[in-house]
Design a protein around this motif. Structure first.
Motif, PDB file in Angstrom:
ATOM      1  N   GLY A   1       0.802  -1.215   0.000  1.00 27.27           N
ATOM      2  CA  GLY A   1       0.000   0.000   0.000  1.00 27.27           C
ATOM      3  C   GLY A   1       0.832   1.261   0.000  1.00 27.27           C
ATOM      4  N   GLY A   2       2.029   1.201  -0.590  1.00 30.17           N
ATOM      5  CA  GLY A   2       2.902   2.358  -0.653  1.00 30.17           C
ATOM      6  C   GLY A   2       3.619   2.669   0.643  1.00 30.17           C
ATOM      7  N   ARG A   3       3.566   1.752   1.629  1.00 31.18           N
ATOM      8  CA  ARG A   3       4.212   2.007   2.923  1.00 31.18           C
ATOM      9  C   ARG A   3       5.129   0.838   3.274  1.00 31.18           C
ATOM     10  NH1 ARG A   3       0.298   4.324   7.467  1.00 31.18           N
ATOM     11  NH2 ARG A   3       2.346   5.052   8.149  1.00 31.18           N
ATOM     12  N   LEU A   4       6.199   1.165   3.952  1.00 32.40           N
ATOM     13  CA  LEU A   4       7.106   0.146   4.451  1.00 32.40           C
ATOM     14  C   LEU A   4       6.411  -0.630   5.564  1.00 32.40           C
ATOM     15  CD1 LEU A   4       9.895  -1.188   4.672  1.00 32.40           C
ATOM     16  CD2 LEU A   4      10.591   0.699   6.155  1.00 32.40           C
ATOM     17  N   PHE A   5       6.277  -1.924   5.383  1.00 35.65           N
ATOM     18  CA  PHE A   5       5.564  -2.746   6.375  1.00 35.65           C
ATOM     19  C   PHE A   5       6.517  -3.543   7.249  1.00 35.65           C
ATOM     20  CE2 PHE A   5       3.365  -6.555   7.832  1.00 35.65           C
ATOM     21  CZ  PHE A   5       2.206  -6.011   8.370  1.00 35.65           C
ATOM     22  N   ALA A   6       7.561  -4.130   6.660  1.00 33.54           N
ATOM     23  CA  ALA A   6       8.477  -4.951   7.456  1.00 33.54           C
ATOM     24  C   ALA A   6       9.844  -4.975   6.802  1.00 33.54           C
ATOM     25  CB  ALA A   6       7.943  -6.372   7.609  1.00 33.54           C
ATOM     26  N   ARG A   7      10.839  -5.239   7.628  1.00 37.85           N
ATOM     27  CA  ARG A   7      12.218  -5.317   7.153  1.00 37.85           C
ATOM     28  C   ARG A   7      12.865  -6.546   7.784  1.00 37.85           C
ATOM     29  NH1 ARG A   7      13.923  -0.831   9.196  1.00 37.85           N
ATOM     30  NH2 ARG A   7      13.643   0.483   7.350  1.00 37.85           N
ATOM     31  N   THR A   8      13.645  -7.253   7.007  1.00 42.00           N
ATOM     32  CA  THR A   8      14.383  -8.388   7.534  1.00 42.00           C
ATOM     33  C   THR A   8      15.778  -8.385   6.926  1.00 42.00           C
ATOM     34  OG1 THR A   8      14.224 -10.767   8.023  1.00 42.00           O
ATOM     35  CG2 THR A   8      13.665 -10.077   5.782  1.00 42.00           C
ATOM     36  N   GLN A   9      16.585  -9.388   7.263  1.00 39.53           N
ATOM     37  CA  GLN A   9      17.939  -9.486   6.728  1.00 39.53           C
ATOM     38  C   GLN A   9      18.161 -10.859   6.099  1.00 39.53           C
ATOM     39  OE1 GLN A   9      17.523  -8.379  10.101  1.00 39.53           O
ATOM     40  NE2 GLN A   9      17.307  -6.387   9.120  1.00 39.53           N
ATOM     41  N   THR A  10      19.118 -10.917   5.222  1.00 40.79           N
ATOM     42  CA  THR A  10      19.475 -12.177   4.592  1.00 40.79           C
ATOM     43  C   THR A  10      20.407 -12.981   5.495  1.00 40.79           C
ATOM     44  OG1 THR A  10      21.325 -11.094   3.460  1.00 40.79           O
ATOM     45  CG2 THR A  10      19.247 -11.291   2.251  1.00 40.79           C
ATOM     46  N   ASP A  11      20.351 -14.300   5.325  1.00 36.40           N
ATOM     47  CA  ASP A  11      21.291 -15.160   6.041  1.00 36.40           C
ATOM     48  C   ASP A  11      22.571 -15.312   5.212  1.00 36.40           C
ATOM     49  OD1 ASP A  11      20.787 -17.049   4.023  1.00 36.40           O
ATOM     50  OD2 ASP A  11      19.612 -18.379   5.315  1.00 36.40           O
ATOM     51  N   GLY A  12      23.445 -16.210   5.615  1.00 34.57           N
ATOM     52  CA  GLY A  12      24.731 -16.341   4.950  1.00 34.57           C
ATOM     53  C   GLY A  12      24.662 -16.843   3.528  1.00 34.57           C
ATOM     54  N   GLU A  13      23.502 -17.384   3.119  1.00 33.47           N
ATOM     55  CA  GLU A  13      23.308 -17.825   1.736  1.00 33.47           C
ATOM     56  C   GLU A  13      22.485 -16.830   0.923  1.00 33.47           C
ATOM     57  OE1 GLU A  13      22.999 -22.553   1.713  1.00 33.47           O
ATOM     58  OE2 GLU A  13      21.509 -21.639   3.021  1.00 33.47           O
ATOM     59  N   GLY A  14      22.157 -15.697   1.529  1.00 36.68           N
ATOM     60  CA  GLY A  14      21.331 -14.711   0.835  1.00 36.68           C
ATOM     61  C   GLY A  14      19.844 -14.966   0.953  1.00 36.68           C
ATOM     62  N   ARG A  15      19.434 -15.906   1.788  1.00 38.24           N
ATOM     63  CA  ARG A  15      18.016 -16.226   1.943  1.00 38.24           C
ATOM     64  C   ARG A  15      17.336 -15.211   2.870  1.00 38.24           C
ATOM     65  NH1 ARG A  15      16.741 -22.011   1.184  1.00 38.24           N
ATOM     66  NH2 ARG A  15      18.596 -23.071   0.377  1.00 38.24           N
ATOM     67  N   TYR A  16      16.061 -14.953   2.564  1.00 39.57           N
ATOM     68  CA  TYR A  16      15.246 -14.115   3.430  1.00 39.57           C
ATOM     69  C   TYR A  16      13.818 -14.645   3.390  1.00 39.57           C
ATOM     70  CZ  TYR A  16      13.353 -11.930  -0.788  1.00 39.57           C
ATOM     71  OH  TYR A  16      12.734 -11.719  -1.989  1.00 39.57           O
ATOM     72  N   GLY A  17      12.955 -14.078   4.192  1.00 39.73           N
ATOM     73  CA  GLY A  17      11.559 -14.497   4.158  1.00 39.73           C
ATOM     74  C   GLY A  17      10.691 -13.622   5.033  1.00 39.73           C
ATOM     75  N   PHE A  18       9.410 -13.607   4.694  1.00 39.28           N
ATOM     76  CA  PHE A  18       8.390 -12.923   5.490  1.00 39.28           C
ATOM     77  C   PHE A  18       7.233 -13.891   5.671  1.00 39.28           C
ATOM     78  CE2 PHE A  18      10.628  -9.576   3.167  1.00 39.28           C
ATOM     79  CZ  PHE A  18      10.930  -8.665   4.186  1.00 39.28           C
ATOM     80  N   VAL A  19       6.674 -13.906   6.862  1.00 35.53           N
ATOM     81  CA  VAL A  19       5.618 -14.874   7.171  1.00 35.53           C
ATOM     82  C   VAL A  19       4.293 -14.196   7.464  1.00 35.53           C
ATOM     83  CG1 VAL A  19       4.932 -16.759   8.716  1.00 35.53           C
ATOM     84  CG2 VAL A  19       7.320 -16.549   8.001  1.00 35.53           C
ATOM     85  N   ILE A  20       4.284 -13.048   8.103  1.00 34.54           N
ATOM     86  CA  ILE A  20       3.031 -12.385   8.482  1.00 34.54           C
ATOM     87  C   ILE A  20       3.001 -11.010   7.829  1.00 34.54           C
ATOM     88  CG2 ILE A  20       1.668 -11.499  10.406  1.00 34.54           C
ATOM     89  CD1 ILE A  20       2.903 -13.662  12.156  1.00 34.54           C
ATOM     90  N   PHE A  21       2.036 -10.815   6.934  1.00 32.80           N
ATOM     91  CA  PHE A  21       1.895  -9.534   6.247  1.00 32.80           C
ATOM     92  C   PHE A  21       0.509  -9.510   5.609  1.00 32.80           C
ATOM     93  CE2 PHE A  21       4.155 -12.613   3.657  1.00 32.80           C
ATOM     94  CZ  PHE A  21       3.430 -12.635   2.478  1.00 32.80           C
ATOM     95  N   PRO A  22       0.019  -8.337   5.188  1.00 36.00           N
ATOM     96  CA  PRO A  22      -1.338  -8.238   4.653  1.00 36.00           C
ATOM     97  C   PRO A  22      -1.491  -8.952   3.312  1.00 36.00           C
ATOM     98  CG  PRO A  22      -0.536  -6.097   5.362  1.00 36.00           C
ATOM     99  CD  PRO A  22       0.639  -7.018   5.370  1.00 36.00           C
ATOM    100  N   LEU A  23      -2.723  -9.310   2.998  1.00 35.06           N
ATOM    101  CA  LEU A  23      -3.045  -9.861   1.685  1.00 35.06           C
ATOM    102  C   LEU A  23      -2.920  -8.771   0.624  1.00 35.06           C
ATOM    103  CD1 LEU A  23      -6.230 -11.941   2.593  1.00 35.06           C
ATOM    104  CD2 LEU A  23      -3.919 -12.819   2.193  1.00 35.06           C
ATOM    105  N   GLY A  24      -2.728  -9.201  -0.628  1.00 37.58           N
ATOM    106  CA  GLY A  24      -2.649  -8.260  -1.732  1.00 37.58           C
ATOM    107  C   GLY A  24      -1.239  -8.117  -2.264  1.00 37.58           C
TER     108      GLY A  24
END
Length: 503
Positions: free
Chosen positions: A450-473
């Motif tokens: 929706g044009g807004r920063l919702f969450a930020r995370t970091q990559t692990d040593g292999e460059g992997r990242y992920g988000f689990v809880i966030f709005p639909l859409g």
């Protein structure tokens, strides 16, 4: 309604580079009701319970008599497996008949009685003897003390020690070690019809030197990663807060990675952790971060795992003696904090039945119910009370007595209870950052909606990242130096994002 805990102010102020969430408005989140009441029993692999068909017959019958609906079965003891088809070699335990697959036999028999099986694996400890494992493919033989350079995956203490107590450990700050640990869990998920997997000892070790400081994690590869990702130089002191935060994050990365990969394979799988509750319980989230050994010594941030959705279930190892007033109070404190910190997930009080008399264990089961938690679990099947632990009686004598006290009229488990699958609504993204230069780990990835920063995370040593809880859409994924990605993740599964490629 419970608040959706997106923000963790103290984490942001500690180190923006290690923040889990972005500054965005919180939104109300209705916590899905628990799928029943969990009544669990840990079955360790250091004695009777899992080793033979006859032991498993008895285990399942005893669990049913106790009103148990979940067995946390230790299939991974020290870099091995009480099973025939996993990344870890089959156990060398001589009590297990040749060719027999304990995990498969347990699943078949427990499922026939409506009891779930959650595969419990010790995460980082891989060996605890001076003589090496017989199997040349065991990770201790391939990446233990004899391995050189980056092939050595062992945890190292600040003073150079590589053994904590009797145990050798893998360092989660070493990307290849973390990848191996992940595969230990995923190989079990792929090859067996388990209802869940459980992390144990997913943290840095005890046996710290200096005492009270987080002195483990000095594998050379992990140290080099830390310097490359943060710009630090030299060898950090154990109590260096930036270094502690980085190591704590490596454990969190490991939990997140296993969660996303396992749920991609089986969306209805339970992913849980047996978590640390040393001493008195914190009253607030700030207390958890500033006052507990959990967060500051063994670097286990389980509060963020439940808040960010990296676990479905938190099984607190709330090991306290009910007949000791101070410890009885600590038990209640951790139950209260577990409920406070569970976020949209589920929490169970794990009790040390081996430290308590039977009346005390029954009382703790009742107190877990009264605290509004999602269940109770007892440790352990082979030591069901303090007399057995002291070798005054046998588990075969005590188990029927404990079962009667737990399930009799007016007892905590007098009414039967079921435990279902995790609540519907899995909604997650996994992805990787690639780069032509610079480290893959420690890169910030943002999720915008929706044009807004919702969450930020970091990559692990292999460059992997992920988000689990966030709005639909539709969401947008951003990292510095790469073109943004837009996608609309589907509900009910783990969604794969295209690579965020940095030239």
């Amino acid at each position: 309604m419970r608040k959706f805990w997106l923000l963790l102010t103290a984490t942001l102020s500690l180190s923006p580079a290690l923040a889990q969430s972005a500054a965005a408005p919180s939104r109300p989140e209705v916590r899905n009701p628990a799928p029943g009441e969990l009544r669990g029993l840990w079955v360790d692999a250091f004695g009777p319970g899992l080793r033979t068909p006859q032991e498993i017959d008895r285990l399942v019958a005893d669990a049913r008599a106790m009103g148990v609906n979940v067995l946390f079965a230790q299939v991974g003891r020290r870099g091995d497996c009480y099973c025939n088809n996993a990344a870890m070699p089959r156990t060398e335990d001589p009590a297990v008949p040749a060719g027999f697959d304990p995990l498969q036999d347990l699943i078949t028999k427990a499922h026939a009685q409506g009891i779930q099986v959650h595969a419990w694996i010790i995460t980082t400890a891989i060996w605890n003897r001076l003589e090496a494992p017989k199997d040349p493919a065991h990770v201790f033989n391939t990446h233990g003390p004899s391995a050189q350079g980056s092939d050595n995956w062992l945890m190292v203490r600040h003073d150079g020690a590589t053994r904590g107590g009797a145990d050798y450990y893998l360092d989660p700050g070493h990307p290849q070690a973390a990848a191996y640990i992940r595969e230990m869990y995923l190989s079990v998920v792929r090859n067996y019809d388990v209802d869940g997997i459980q992390f144990d000892r997913v943290r840095y070790p005890d046996q710290n030197e200096p005492a009270g400081q987080a002195s483990w994690g000095y594998n050379p590869v992990a140290l080099e990663r830390y310097r490359a990702e943060t710009g630090a130089s030299g060898i950090p002191a154990p109590n260096d807060e930036r270094w502690k935060a980085w190591r704590r994050q490596q454990v969190t990365h490991l939990v997140r990675s296993v969660y996303l990969e396992a749920k991609a394979l089986k969306p209805n799988l339970w992913v849980s952790a047996a978590t640390i509750t040393y001493g008195e319980g914190p009253a607030t989230l700030r207390d958890f971060r500033t006052k507990t050994r959990t967060y500051n010594e063994v670097l286990q941030d389980w509060e963020s795992w439940t808040r960010l959705g990296y676990l479905d279930l938190n099984v607190m190892m709330n090991y306290k003696r009910d007949f000791v007033p101070a410890q009885a109070s600590w038990f209640d404190q951790w139950n209260a904090f577990g409920r406070l910190a569970r976020g949209p997930r589920y929490v169970v009080s794990g009790a040390a039945i081996y430290l308590n008399d039977q009346a005390s264990s029954v009382n703790q089961a009742r107190k877990a119910q009264e605290a509004g938690l999602d269940g109770w679990a007892g440790y352990s099947y082979r030591t069901p009370d303090a007399d057995v632990n002291a070798q005054k009686r046998t588990y075969l004598e005590v188990l029927p007595e404990l079962a009667g006290k737990l399930t009799g009229p007016g007892a905590p488990f007098a009414q039967t209870a079921s435990w279902g699958q995790p609540s519907r609504g899995l909604h997650a993204i996994r992805g990787r950052v690639t780069a032509q230069r610079g480290p893959l780990g420690g890169r910030s990835v943002e999720l915008w909606t929706g044009g807004r920063l919702f969450a930020r995370t970091q990559t692990d040593g292999e460059g992997r990242y992920g988000f689990v809880i966030f709005p639909l859409g539709e969401v947008e994924l951003r990292t510095e130096g790469a073109a943004p990605l837009r996608l609309t993740p589907a509900l009910g599964r783990v969604n794969d994002a295209p690579e965020l490629s940095i030239p």
